[in-house]
Design an enzyme around this catalytic site. Structure first.
Site, PDB file in Angstrom:
ATOM      1  N   SER A 221     -15.949  12.046  -1.529  1.00  0.00           N
ATOM      2  CA  SER A 221     -16.585  11.718  -2.806  1.00  0.00           C
ATOM      3  C   SER A 221     -15.524  11.390  -3.857  1.00  0.00           C
ATOM      4  O   SER A 221     -14.751  10.460  -3.669  1.00  0.00           O
ATOM      5  CB  SER A 221     -17.505  12.865  -3.241  1.00  0.00           C
ATOM      6  OG  SER A 221     -18.429  12.448  -4.205  1.00  0.00           O
ATOM      7  N   GLU A 353     -26.758   9.290   1.960  1.00  0.00           N
ATOM      8  CA  GLU A 353     -25.892   9.796   0.900  1.00  0.00           C
ATOM      9  C   GLU A 353     -26.669  10.339  -0.304  1.00  0.00           C
ATOM     10  O   GLU A 353     -26.192  11.223  -1.011  1.00  0.00           O
ATOM     11  CB  GLU A 353     -24.941   8.683   0.423  1.00  0.00           C
ATOM     12  CG  GLU A 353     -23.890   8.263   1.429  1.00  0.00           C
ATOM     13  CD  GLU A 353     -22.712   9.221   1.501  1.00  0.00           C
ATOM     14  OE1 GLU A 353     -22.766  10.289   0.869  1.00  0.00           O
ATOM     15  OE2 GLU A 353     -21.731   8.897   2.201  1.00  0.00           O
ATOM     16  N   HIS A 467     -25.048  13.600   1.604  1.00  0.00           N
ATOM     17  CA  HIS A 467     -23.723  13.548   0.994  1.00  0.00           C
ATOM     18  C   HIS A 467     -22.974  14.851   1.274  1.00  0.00           C
ATOM     19  O   HIS A 467     -23.444  15.940   0.955  1.00  0.00           O
ATOM     20  CB  HIS A 467     -23.882  13.341  -0.519  1.00  0.00           C
ATOM     21  CG  HIS A 467     -22.613  13.061  -1.239  1.00  0.00           C
ATOM     22  ND1 HIS A 467     -21.842  11.943  -0.980  1.00  0.00           N
ATOM     23  CD2 HIS A 467     -21.973  13.738  -2.236  1.00  0.00           C
ATOM     24  CE1 HIS A 467     -20.797  11.946  -1.782  1.00  0.00           C
ATOM     25  NE2 HIS A 467     -20.846  13.023  -2.544  1.00  0.00           N
TER      26      HIS A 467
END
Length: 561
Positions: A221, A353, A467
């Protein structure tokens, strides 16, 4: 006869010393700044030496707030390195995010402090003369406003793959990225912290058995975005030799704050530090307590969806800026010009995600009542700066994704909404970055991770990878939590092997794993799940749609893949 006896005693002492180095419960290393005493743990029968809370910079307090990091002060005697360091001051949901990524059987509650420039090292125990091991440096994620080194457990990966792991952390939010766009606060303090940690690695990692000439950056990320950004920074040249970006690159809209002075003035207004002089403004913010700065941060409502506010006024996060030094130019311009580090690059995304974690944090209403085309259109309107689209393009996105969906099929509407956000952000940025690095003649390997982890218990079950789900497997979660089945353990071993192979050689393949093709003009990538497959042209039609939107905005910067 006497010399034979002496030599035998010498060999015996050497063997005992080597054995002691492997099995001491309180290992010590001598660094450039002083001696550290850590602790030893075992993964199966493999001993791992752990050093926690290792300082790589002076505490960023007082005059060093909103300033580049400085080398740590040397110490005398032996410094204890057996306690997890505090994470940097951050948003309250940082604790939840830490629980989400933790692979420990028992969760370690985080502490937070402005004095936070420390790292954690996990190193396989070695005997004198053993060869140096590859080094992997982990960059935590968290939208540049949360994240901590101690959220992660590195013993499994270090033990199973014989690599030295370094977990860094850096200043976050206002502390890490406040910029007045001038000499009084240039910004990018968090990126400078990352590079200070990498310089520490170059100077000291050999003492832990690591090879300073074989350093791989890997992160998720915002950490992945940072790595992508450092690949374009001349200041980071020579500090690493390979790079891995998991769910994020520097082309993600969140990576660059385009009007930092505007953000700084809003922070100053909320803090009672308004002034036309940026020097006085910065000095006022520097004089506040850390607690007061965090109160201001909470009032900024970072990463919060708000239907009532003008989308142009929403500040999604504090993040890096184009300062001409750390980040010389817009990342897209730098990529177009091929100004990137000449290192192998492995990058990818998860197939869901925007499934649960991010909607939960951002307060996206994805329930049955909210899933109507009208409400989704409002969401797109409110998030258009995050998605990097204009207000005129919102109807085009609605038509592309929702045109053939029944108004009453709320689950399909929810799935399409999640697709919109992930396609416009994570997938598009990752694929475009992969293309530019490929076209620069660099080795590129692309993946899509597709499996939901049974051991992540803080969220509902899904059929794909949300995610951050890949981290559970990368750090050996199936072996630590006791909640996983045999197939998940096999997938975890496979991922650790791919990542470590890449760290060793710049190529994830070794002849024993399913072949991971290099990302070339045919655009092949690896689909990581219980059954590993090779795919081609990830989301080709949707990416063509987003390319057409972005090309119409700034054709001088964009080009076809």
């Amino acid at each position: 006869m006497r010399w034979i006896l002496c030599w035998s005693l010498t060999l015996c002492l050497m063997a005992q010393t080597a054995l002691g180095a492997l099995h001491t419960k309180r290992p010590q290393v001598v660094t450039k700044y002083g001696t550290l005493q850590g602790k030893q743990m075992h993964v199966g029968k493999t001993p791992i030496q752990v050093f926690l809370g290792v300082p790589f910079s002076r505490p960023p307090l007082g005059i060093l707030r909103f300033a580049p990091p400085e080398p740590p002060e040397p110490w005398k005697g032996i410094r204890d390195a057996t306690t997890y360091p505090p994470g940097c001051l951050q948003e309250s949901w940082g604790q939840l995010a830490s629980m989400y990524v933790s692979t420990r059987e028992r969760y370690k509650w985080l502490r937070f402090s402005e004095d936070c420039l420390y790292l954690n090292v996990y190193a396989p125990a070695r005997a004198p003369g053993d060869p140096q091991l590859p080094v992997m440096v982990w960059f935590p994620g968290g939208a540049f406003i949360v994240g901590a080194a101690s959220s992660y457990e590195g013993s499994d990966l270090a033990a199973r793959e014989k690599v030295v792991l370094v977990f860094l952390q850096h200043r976050l939010g206002i502390f890490g990225f406040l910029s007045t766009d001038d000499s009084h606060a240039r910004g990018n303090w968090g990126l400078l912290d990352q590079m200070a940690a990498l310089r520490w690695v170059q100077e000291n990692i050999a003492a832990f058995g690591g090879d300073p000439g074989n350093v791989t950056l890997f992160g998720q990320s915002a950490g992945a975005m940072s790595i992508s950004g450092l690949m374009m920074s001349p200041l980071a040249s020579g500090l690493f030799h390979r790079a891995i970006s998991q769910s994020g690159t520097a082309l993600f809209r969140l990576f660059i704050t385009s009007n930092p002075l505007k953000v700084a003035k809003k922070v100053a207004h909320l803090a009672g530090c308004n002034h036309n002089s940026t020097q006085i403004l910065v000095n006022c913010l520097r004089a506040l307590s850390g607690t007061k700065v965090m109160r201001v941060s909470n009032k900024m409502r970072f990463l919060q969806l708000n239907f009532q506010r003008d989308p142009e006024e929403i500040i999604w996060s504090m993040s890096p800026v184009v300062d001409g030094v750390v980040i010389p130019d817009d990342p897209l311009v730098l990529l177009t010009q091929g100004k990137v580090s000449s290192v192998p690059y492995l990058l990818g995304v998860n197939n869901l995600e925007f499934n649960w974690l991010l909607p939960y944090i951002m307060k996206f209403p994805l329930n049955r009542q909210a899933m109507r085309k009208e409400t989704i259109t409002k969401m797109l309107w409110s998030t258009r700066t995050l998605l990097n689209i204009t207000k005129e393009q919102v109807p085009l996105v609605v038509e592309e994704y929702l045109d053939n969906v029944n108004e009453h099929d709320w689950k399909m509407l929810r799935n399409r909404m999640m697709d919109i956000v992930q396609d416009a952000t994570f997938v598009y940025a990752t694929l475009q970055t992969a293309h530019y690095h490929r076209d620069a003649g660099l080795p590129v390997y692309l993946y899509e991770f597709e499996h939901h982890a049974r051991g992540i218990i803080v969220k509902p079950r899904t059929d794909g990878a949300d995610h951050g789900d890949e981290m559970y497997f990368l750090f050996g979660g199936p072996f630590a939590t006791g909640l996983s089945m045999g197939k998940e353990k096999a997938l975890s071993l496979q991922m650790m092997k791919y990542w470590a192979n890449f760290a060793r050689t710049g190529n994830p393949n070794d002849g024993n794993l399913p072949c991971w093709p290099r990302y070339n003009k045919d655009e092949k990538y690896l689909q990581l799940d219980f059954t590993t497959r090779v795919g081609m042209k990830l989301k080709e039609k949707k990416m063509a749609f987003w390319m057409s939107l972005y090309q119409s905005q700034r054709p001088e910067k964009q080009r076809q893949f």
